[in-house]
Design a protein around this motif. Structure first.
Motif, PDB file in Angstrom:
ATOM      1  N   ARG A   1       8.156  62.814  78.406  1.00  0.00           N
ATOM      2  CA  ARG A   1       9.229  62.199  77.721  1.00  0.00           C
ATOM      3  C   ARG A   1       9.572  62.878  76.144  1.00  0.00           C
ATOM      4  NH1 ARG A   1       5.487  58.481  78.108  1.00  0.00           N
ATOM      5  NH2 ARG A   1       4.010  58.030  76.672  1.00  0.00           N
ATOM      6  N   TYR A   2       8.473  63.484  75.685  1.00  0.00           N
ATOM      7  CA  TYR A   2       8.868  64.485  74.279  1.00  0.00           C
ATOM      8  C   TYR A   2       9.004  65.857  74.597  1.00  0.00           C
ATOM      9  CZ  TYR A   2       8.658  64.772  69.295  1.00  0.00           C
ATOM     10  OH  TYR A   2       8.979  65.260  67.973  1.00  0.00           O
TER      11      TYR A   2
ATOM     12  N   ALA B   1       8.175  67.719  89.020  1.00  0.00           N
ATOM     13  CA  ALA B   1       8.090  66.104  88.913  1.00  0.00           C
ATOM     14  C   ALA B   1       7.425  65.634  87.590  1.00  0.00           C
ATOM     15  CB  ALA B   1       7.180  65.848  90.321  1.00  0.00           C
ATOM     16  N   PHE B   2       6.490  66.481  87.277  1.00  0.00           N
ATOM     17  CA  PHE B   2       5.850  65.912  85.621  1.00  0.00           C
ATOM     18  C   PHE B   2       6.960  66.036  84.602  1.00  0.00           C
ATOM     19  CE2 PHE B   2       4.586  68.015  81.754  1.00  0.00           C
ATOM     20  CZ  PHE B   2       4.041  66.753  81.340  1.00  0.00           C
ATOM     21  N   LEU B   3       7.894  67.060  84.780  1.00  0.00           N
ATOM     22  CA  LEU B   3       8.745  67.374  83.797  1.00  0.00           C
ATOM     23  C   LEU B   3       9.738  66.165  83.736  1.00  0.00           C
ATOM     24  CD1 LEU B   3       9.242  70.973  83.232  1.00  0.00           C
ATOM     25  CD2 LEU B   3       8.481  69.548  81.818  1.00  0.00           C
ATOM     26  N   ALA B   4      10.159  65.751  85.065  1.00  0.00           N
ATOM     27  CA  ALA B   4      11.049  64.680  85.331  1.00  0.00           C
ATOM     28  C   ALA B   4      10.390  63.046  85.025  1.00  0.00           C
ATOM     29  CB  ALA B   4      11.433  64.776  86.676  1.00  0.00           C
TER      30      ALA B   4
ATOM     31  N   MET C   1      24.675  61.334  83.658  1.00  0.00           N
ATOM     32  CA  MET C   1      23.330  61.165  83.166  1.00  0.00           C
ATOM     33  C   MET C   1      23.382  60.399  81.786  1.00  0.00           C
ATOM     34  SD  MET C   1      20.393  63.793  83.254  1.00  0.00           S
ATOM     35  CE  MET C   1      19.685  63.997  84.657  1.00  0.00           C
ATOM     36  N   ALA C   2      24.188  60.718  81.010  1.00  0.00           N
ATOM     37  CA  ALA C   2      24.280  60.209  79.637  1.00  0.00           C
ATOM     38  C   ALA C   2      24.846  58.777  79.743  1.00  0.00           C
ATOM     39  CB  ALA C   2      25.345  61.117  78.697  1.00  0.00           C
ATOM     40  N   ALA C   3      25.983  58.482  80.568  1.00  0.00           N
ATOM     41  CA  ALA C   3      26.627  57.205  80.971  1.00  0.00           C
ATOM     42  C   ALA C   3      25.624  56.272  81.567  1.00  0.00           C
ATOM     43  CB  ALA C   3      27.803  57.406  81.852  1.00  0.00           C
ATOM     44  N   GLY C   4      24.627  56.738  82.360  1.00  0.00           N
ATOM     45  CA  GLY C   4      23.432  55.847  82.740  1.00  0.00           C
ATOM     46  C   GLY C   4      22.191  55.570  81.808  1.00  0.00           C
ATOM     47  N   GLY C   5      22.513  55.962  80.488  1.00  0.00           N
ATOM     48  CA  GLY C   5      21.343  55.885  79.510  1.00  0.00           C
ATOM     49  C   GLY C   5      20.415  57.030  79.483  1.00  0.00           C
ATOM     50  N   GLY C   6      20.763  58.301  79.994  1.00  0.00           N
ATOM     51  CA  GLY C   6      19.805  59.445  79.600  1.00  0.00           C
ATOM     52  C   GLY C   6      18.883  59.911  81.013  1.00  0.00           C
ATOM     53  N   GLY C   7      18.307  60.882  80.797  1.00  0.00           N
ATOM     54  CA  GLY C   7      17.613  61.386  82.186  1.00  0.00           C
ATOM     55  C   GLY C   7      17.057  62.843  81.702  1.00  0.00           C
ATOM     56  N   ALA C   8      16.542  63.481  82.833  1.00  0.00           N
ATOM     57  CA  ALA C   8      15.704  64.556  82.744  1.00  0.00           C
ATOM     58  C   ALA C   8      16.328  65.704  83.678  1.00  0.00           C
ATOM     59  CB  ALA C   8      14.508  64.591  83.019  1.00  0.00           C
ATOM     60  N   VAL C   9      16.757  66.984  82.833  1.00  0.00           N
ATOM     61  CA  VAL C   9      17.197  68.145  83.550  1.00  0.00           C
ATOM     62  C   VAL C   9      16.134  69.121  83.501  1.00  0.00           C
ATOM     63  CG1 VAL C   9      18.808  69.794  83.611  1.00  0.00           C
ATOM     64  CG2 VAL C   9      19.592  67.526  82.607  1.00  0.00           C
ATOM     65  N   ILE C  10      16.014  69.788  84.527  1.00  0.00           N
ATOM     66  CA  ILE C  10      15.144  70.849  84.740  1.00  0.00           C
ATOM     67  C   ILE C  10      15.764  71.983  85.425  1.00  0.00           C
ATOM     68  CG2 ILE C  10      12.974  71.751  85.884  1.00  0.00           C
ATOM     69  CD1 ILE C  10      13.282  68.093  85.702  1.00  0.00           C
ATOM     70  N   ASN C  11      16.119  73.059  84.619  1.00  0.00           N
ATOM     71  CA  ASN C  11      16.659  74.440  85.177  1.00  0.00           C
ATOM     72  C   ASN C  11      15.884  75.410  85.842  1.00  0.00           C
ATOM     73  OD1 ASN C  11      19.272  73.370  84.268  1.00  0.00           O
ATOM     74  ND2 ASN C  11      18.928  74.193  82.221  1.00  0.00           N
ATOM     75  N   THR C  12      16.082  75.896  86.902  1.00  0.00           N
ATOM     76  CA  THR C  12      15.059  76.923  87.433  1.00  0.00           C
ATOM     77  C   THR C  12      15.566  78.272  86.597  1.00  0.00           C
ATOM     78  OG1 THR C  12      14.819  75.655  89.288  1.00  0.00           O
ATOM     79  CG2 THR C  12      13.820  77.976  89.338  1.00  0.00           C
TER      80      THR C  12
END
Ligand code: NAD
Length: 259
Positions: A243-244, A235-238, A132-143
């Motif tokens: 973003r903040y 979906a919202f968290l993603a 993810m970091a190599a692609g410029g970032g992203g969002a992780v959601i752990n259940t």
């Protein structure tokens, strides 16, 4: 009201994708424009998921076991091969284990639950976040679960594992926040699903229906949640709208934990 294009062009990796919450989330993410790589260890359930989507070009299914580092490295590499990057990671595979008091809880089951719910979540973070970091970032959601915030008699391994998911979420959030990666946990209460039926049956063998009625009466909303309601939070968290939001614990329980 959700903007139906808000995950347009995003690449999502979902584990436990063939289960109730995973499949509902795969469906919603695709409806919102994402391309999804769906991972599960249950080959038959994964095949049913694949068939349910017919020839959906935005879904790829990959068999994998989150407890096995080689398998995790393999499905992450496969996702990268198929899509080039990973923008969203729904780190969701989990098992409930048996219902037994601590004094009678088999060590083997305790280890198995921690292996899937904690080691599995850790391995997902370990292998996905660098991509993810190599692609410029992203969002992780752990259940995690409301079981990660409270104690329930009979499910010590599940309780311990879901508390640990919050620890992993905070740890990953502290490590990676400065590099464009957001990490949050979702903590659903009882959701109408196979897993809850299994827990109801474990708590009161032969009387799952009565257990469900009792649990529902303890929830201010007076009902279980639906997998689609969990999917909407994921979906919202993603999405960019979140973003903040980083390092946070999101309870989704119809008020179950208010008192
Ligand atoms: N159902 C609920 O009421 C509820 C409430 C709170 C949290 N949760 C959590 O939500 C997540 C999804 O639960 P669900 O209700 O969809 O359960 P589910 O049993 O329907 O789905 C879980 C999926 O994970 C897969 N899985 C299990 N072990 C795996 C492994 N080692 N590798 C890869 N895949 C594996 C299973 O095959 C299954 O398809 C779990 O982490 C669960 O603990 C569920």
């Amino acid at each position: 009201m959700l903007d139906s294009n808000r995950l347009d062009g995003k690449i999502a990796l979902v584990t436990g994708a063939a289960g109730a919450i995973g499949a509902a989330t795969v469906r919603l993410m695709i409806a919102h424009g994402a391309r999804v790589v769906a991972v599960d260890r249950d080959r038959e359930a994964l095949r049913r998921l694949h068939d349910a989507f017919a020839a959906e070009p935005n879904l790829s299914t990959v068999e994998g076991d989150v407890t096995d580092e080689g398998s995790v490295a393999g499905f992450v590499a496969r996702a990268r091969e198929l899509t080039g990057r990973i923008d969203i990671f729904f780190n969701n595979a989990g098992v409930e284990g048996p219902v037994r008091p601590i004094a009678e809880y088999p060590l083997e089951d305790f280890r198995r639950v921690l292996d899937v719910n904690v080691v599995g979540v850790f391995l997902g973070l370990k292998h996905v976040i660098p991509v993810m970091a190599a692609g410029g970032g992203g969002a992780v959601i752990n259940t995690s679960s409301v079981a990660g915030l409270t104690g329930t008699p009979g499910i010590c391994a599940y309780n311990a594992s879901k508390h640990a998911v919050i620890g992993l979420t905070r740890s990953a959030a502290a490590e990676w926040g400065g590099r464009g990666i957001r990490v949050n946990s979702i903590n659903p209460g009882p959701i109408a699903s196979r897993m809850m039926t299994s827990l109801e049956e474990g708590l009161s063998p032969g009387h799952a229906d009565q257990m469900r009625a009792q649990f529902s009466a303890m929830i201010p909303a007076l009902r279980y949640g639906e997998p689609e309601e969990v999917a909407a939070l994921v979906a919202f968290l993603a999405s960019e709208d979140a973003r903040y939001i980083h390092g946070a614990v999101f309870v989704l329980d119809g008020g179950f934990t208010v008192s």
